[in-house]
Write a protein that holds these residues in place. Structure first.
Motif, PDB file in Angstrom:
ATOM      1  N   ASP A   1       0.934  -1.038  -0.060  1.00  0.00           N
ATOM      2  CA  ASP A   1      -0.101  -0.254   0.045  1.00  0.00           C
ATOM      3  C   ASP A   1       0.851   1.280  -0.035  1.00  0.00           C
TER       4      ASP A   1
ATOM      5  N   LEU B   1       1.692  -4.729   4.496  1.00  0.00           N
ATOM      6  CA  LEU B   1       0.931  -4.609   5.428  1.00  0.00           C
ATOM      7  C   LEU B   1       1.758  -4.914   6.966  1.00  0.00           C
ATOM      8  N   HIS B   2       1.061  -4.370   7.870  1.00  0.00           N
ATOM      9  CA  HIS B   2       1.606  -4.758   9.327  1.00  0.00           C
ATOM     10  C   HIS B   2       0.353  -5.505  10.116  1.00  0.00           C
ATOM     11  N   ASN B   3       0.615  -5.531  11.538  1.00  0.00           N
ATOM     12  CA  ASN B   3      -0.397  -6.254  12.218  1.00  0.00           C
ATOM     13  C   ASN B   3      -0.681  -7.860  12.130  1.00  0.00           C
TER      14      ASN B   3
ATOM     15  N   TRP C   1      -1.950 -10.192  14.636  1.00  0.00           N
ATOM     16  CA  TRP C   1      -3.567  -9.966  14.681  1.00  0.00           C
ATOM     17  C   TRP C   1      -4.266 -10.953  13.596  1.00  0.00           C
TER      18      TRP C   1
ATOM     19  N   LEU D   1     -18.499  -4.745   7.957  1.00  0.00           N
ATOM     20  CA  LEU D   1     -17.285  -4.139   9.001  1.00  0.00           C
ATOM     21  C   LEU D   1     -16.277  -3.562   8.169  1.00  0.00           C
TER      22      LEU D   1
ATOM     23  N   ILE E   1     -14.879   0.290   9.223  1.00  0.00           N
ATOM     24  CA  ILE E   1     -13.624   0.617   9.549  1.00  0.00           C
ATOM     25  C   ILE E   1     -12.931   1.413   8.362  1.00  0.00           C
TER      26      ILE E   1
ATOM     27  N   GLN F   1     -14.623   4.986   9.210  1.00  0.00           N
ATOM     28  CA  GLN F   1     -13.980   5.438  10.280  1.00  0.00           C
ATOM     29  C   GLN F   1     -12.622   5.971  10.127  1.00  0.00           C
TER      30      GLN F   1
ATOM     31  N   ARG G   1     -11.345   9.737  10.511  1.00  0.00           N
ATOM     32  CA  ARG G   1      -9.929  10.090  11.393  1.00  0.00           C
ATOM     33  C   ARG G   1      -8.840  10.878  10.672  1.00  0.00           C
TER      34      ARG G   1
ATOM     35  N   ARG H   1      -3.679  -2.472   7.363  1.00  0.00           N
ATOM     36  CA  ARG H   1      -3.482  -1.116   7.018  1.00  0.00           C
ATOM     37  C   ARG H   1      -3.764  -0.246   8.399  1.00  0.00           C
ATOM     38  N   ALA H   2      -4.328  -0.798   9.401  1.00  0.00           N
ATOM     39  CA  ALA H   2      -4.725  -0.094  10.448  1.00  0.00           C
ATOM     40  C   ALA H   2      -3.427   0.415  11.281  1.00  0.00           C
ATOM     41  N   GLU H   3      -3.458   1.578  11.805  1.00  0.00           N
ATOM     42  CA  GLU H   3      -2.474   2.079  12.667  1.00  0.00           C
ATOM     43  C   GLU H   3      -2.637   1.570  13.899  1.00  0.00           C
TER      44      GLU H   3
ATOM     45  N   ASP I   1      -2.549   2.469  16.854  1.00  0.00           N
ATOM     46  CA  ASP I   1      -3.034   3.207  17.875  1.00  0.00           C
ATOM     47  C   ASP I   1      -4.530   3.084  17.609  1.00  0.00           C
ATOM     48  N   ASN I   2      -4.736   2.977  16.568  1.00  0.00           N
ATOM     49  CA  ASN I   2      -6.215   2.984  16.071  1.00  0.00           C
ATOM     50  C   ASN I   2      -7.006   1.756  16.372  1.00  0.00           C
TER      51      ASN I   2
ATOM     52  N   VAL J   1     -10.311   0.981  17.405  1.00  0.00           N
ATOM     53  CA  VAL J   1     -11.715   0.677  16.682  1.00  0.00           C
ATOM     54  C   VAL J   1     -11.365  -0.289  15.653  1.00  0.00           C
ATOM     55  N   ALA J   2     -10.274   0.447  14.711  1.00  0.00           N
ATOM     56  CA  ALA J   2      -9.980  -0.493  13.479  1.00  0.00           C
ATOM     57  C   ALA J   2      -9.459  -1.620  13.924  1.00  0.00           C
ATOM     58  N   LEU J   3      -8.541  -1.945  14.709  1.00  0.00           N
ATOM     59  CA  LEU J   3      -7.894  -3.148  15.157  1.00  0.00           C
ATOM     60  C   LEU J   3      -8.788  -4.352  15.475  1.00  0.00           C
ATOM     61  N   ILE J   4      -9.894  -3.669  16.395  1.00  0.00           N
ATOM     62  CA  ILE J   4     -10.977  -4.641  16.997  1.00  0.00           C
ATOM     63  C   ILE J   4     -11.894  -5.269  15.957  1.00  0.00           C
ATOM     64  N   LEU J   5     -12.336  -3.995  15.102  1.00  0.00           N
ATOM     65  CA  LEU J   5     -13.254  -4.503  14.201  1.00  0.00           C
ATOM     66  C   LEU J   5     -12.728  -5.179  12.917  1.00  0.00           C
TER      67      LEU J   5
END
Lengths: 474, 102
Positions: A54, A59-61, A64, A105, A109, A112, A116, B61-63, B65-66, B68-72
């Motif tokens: 991107d 990608l990260h996380n 999760w 969802l 997101i 949102q 943000r 892509r979620a930051e 510290d975000n 809401v985005a992480l959980i959803l």
């Protein structure tokens, strides 16, 4: 380099979906087709995880993502392996609902996220989203939510935990709600700023409520059609994600399922000789059923297990008509036993399968195949209807609406015009049911009161076991 | 008017894909025997689980510290995986019983 590799993964994925769907529509290749599509899906998923870039950034996380993948895979596999054959239709509905929720969802997101980012950059007056993006976000959230809420209701209806429910003016409420969703979305898409953002969540909730109200009044007999329709909705919702990320594999997969699902829905309606509109407006059981019911009155006669056993053991030709009652009682194995026993005694036995018997088209074929019933013994409706007049005994196992003669000769009946199995042409009809309660369409069945019909009350499995024991002694 | 025309020419490829896929989707299953309606519906159900790719992208892509985005996003990936894995396994189980036994 990675990006081109990823597009090749997506290309292969798209092609496997098409080939898989094609192979799924032929009996010999169906299983392989499913595996091919699954392979393409895995390729696309892992390609995305490792190759997606991107703006030059990967990608990260990962923690999760992998945790979620593992949880989903474990729960999904166990649920799909443990579910009983009879409960498969509601399982499909549940999985469909998960897909719809996932699409909704994603839209939430993304919405949102834009809100943000605009906030951080101090641009308080407007949210920085292109109209096209907003449009797909709204389409995704609306279609996904309707599909999710509707599928959960359909699931609850099929497993019996949610009853049919309708109130006066429900049609109007639905239309008003739907128009309301469209108007508010249209307004937001053209005029979004920080003062009216909260309306997005109104759209989300309204779409969920609409999904519930949309499925709630539709009778259980029509659930297969509804699930198939919601299935194609989820396909379109997935395609919205494809637009959002300019992602070809989501687009191909989603639209493919959307189109194929819509056709499948229409094919199912055709099997019941009803229009899709008629199914959705849900006239079933409501106004029309009242005036057709007084026609069906009279006495029915019961038959004992031993009489039924003698009757069948000395027949030349017996046709078994399985229905939902057989499925809920898990009686397919003992049914096969009965068939073998009668065949050993020289009786010619076959099964007549109505296209919408049970809870889904093909439901009975799946169940009987599980019990090792030979393919050649299954007859489709037209075939069977030619044979009933030369048949000595028809054994109806927990089927009701699909053998109701009102579909042929009572224009006031809500199922009038639906093709049925004309079992009343046979010399004797034995009907196994738990009680005289009407079937899923909620209407009486004149067949049960005919002189040639006898009722064998009881749970299909228990009744068949007794019947088998009795025939052995004949 | 101009914006619509611009949009169409900018998204030409996507519009082609959509139109071709609609025809293909209808063509591919037009001759399915009714025996296979349930497995086909189930298989199609698994295929639209491709929406999980969107969930992975959103999640990835979620930051950090975000929340809401992480959980959803986490929830979305779980739901998408359920759709894909559950869908294919259920379909396979249905079709397994169709294989010829002699």
């Amino acid at each position: 380099m990675e990006i081109s590799l990823l597009s090749i993964c997506y290309l292969i994925g798209s092609v496997t979906f098409i080939i898989g769907l094609k192979m799924l529509s032929h009996p010999e290749t169906a299983r392989k087709g499913n595996l091919i599509a699954a392979g393409g899906m895995s390729l696309a998923i892992f390609g995305t995880i490792f190759l997606y870039k991107d703006g030059g950034e990967g990608l990260h996380n990962y923690g999760w993502i992998f945790a979620a993948l593992v949880i989903g895979t474990l729960v999904g596999t166990v649920a799909a392996k443990k579910v009983k054959m009879t409960a498969m239709p509601e399982m499909v509905s549940l999985f469909n609902g998960m897909g719809g929720a996932c699409a909704a969802l994603i839209s939430v997101i993304e919405f949102q996220h834009y809100f943000r980012v605009s906030g951080i950059h101090g641009d308080q007056a407007t949210v920085g989203i292109a109209i096209g993006t907003l449009l797909t976000i709204f389409a995704g959230v609306i279609i996904g939510s309707i599909s999710f809420a509707g599928s959960i209701i359909a699931w609850g209806k099929l497993n019996g935990s949610i009853k049919d429910f309708s109130f006066k003016g429900q049609q109007i409420t639905n239309i008003v709600l739907f128009v309301g969703i469209l108007v508010v979305s249209g307004y937001l898409i053209t005029n979004i700023d920080f003062t009216n953002l909260y309306l997005f969540y109104f759209v989300l909730v309204a779409a969920l409520v609409y999904g519930v109200l949309f499925v709630l009044p539709i009778g259980g007999a029509d659930m297969p059609v509804v699930i198939s329709l919601l299935n194609s909705f989820t396909g379109v919702a997935a395609a919205c994600g494809g637009f959002l990320y300019n992602n070809q594999v989501m687009l191909t997969g989603g639209i493919l399922v959307g189109a194929a699902g819509t056709l499948l829905t229409i094919l199912m309606c055709k099997a019941m000789n009803r229009s899709l509109l008629n199914v959705l407006i849900g006239s079933f059981g409501g106004n029309a059923a009242g005036n057709s019911q007084q026609a069906v009155q009279g006495n029915f006669k019961e038959i004992s297990v031993s009489d039924a056993a003698v009757c069948m053991a000395y027949a030349h030709k017996v046709i078994i008509v399985p229905g939902y009652g057989l499925a809920v009682a898990q009686a397919q194995h003992v049914c096969h036993e009965l068939e073998k026993l009668l065949t050993d005694k020289g009786v010619e036995v076959s099964y007549a399968i109505h296209p919408v018997a049970g809870r889904m088209p093909g439901h009975m074929n799946v169940l009987l195949a599980e019990a090792d019933v030979n393919y050649d013994k299954l007859q489709e409706m037209e075939q069977a209807n030619d044979q009933f007049k030369n048949t000595d005994v028809v054994l109806v196992l927990g089927a009701n609406d699909v053998v109701n003669p009102a579909a042929k000769n009572d224009p006031a009946s809500p199922i009038y015009g639906m093709p049925i199995l004309e079992v009343e042409l046979a010399k004797t009809v034995i009907v196994n049911k738990r009680s005289m309660k009407p079937g899923y369409a909620g209407i009486e069945n004149a067949l049960f009161f005919q002189p040639k019909t006898s009722m064998l009350f009881g749970d299909a499995k228990a009744a068949l076991q007794k019947l088998v024991a009795e025939i052995k002694t004949v | 008017m101009q914006t619509i025309l611009d949009w169409i020419s900018a998204h030409n490829a996507i519009i082609y894909i959509v139109i071709l896929m609609i025809f293909l989707g209808i063509e591919v299953i037009s001759r399915v025997p009714s025996v296979l309606h349930t497995p086909l519906m189930s298989g199609a159900n698994a295929i639209h689980g491709v929406v999980i790719i969107g969930a992975i992208i959103v999640m990835g892509r979620a930051e950090s510290d975000n929340y809401v985005a992480l959980i959803l996003g986490f929830l979305a990936v779980i739901l998408g995986t359920l759709n894909v894995v559950g869908g294919f396994v259920v379909t396979d189980r249905m079709l397994e019983m169709f294989k010829k036994k002699k």
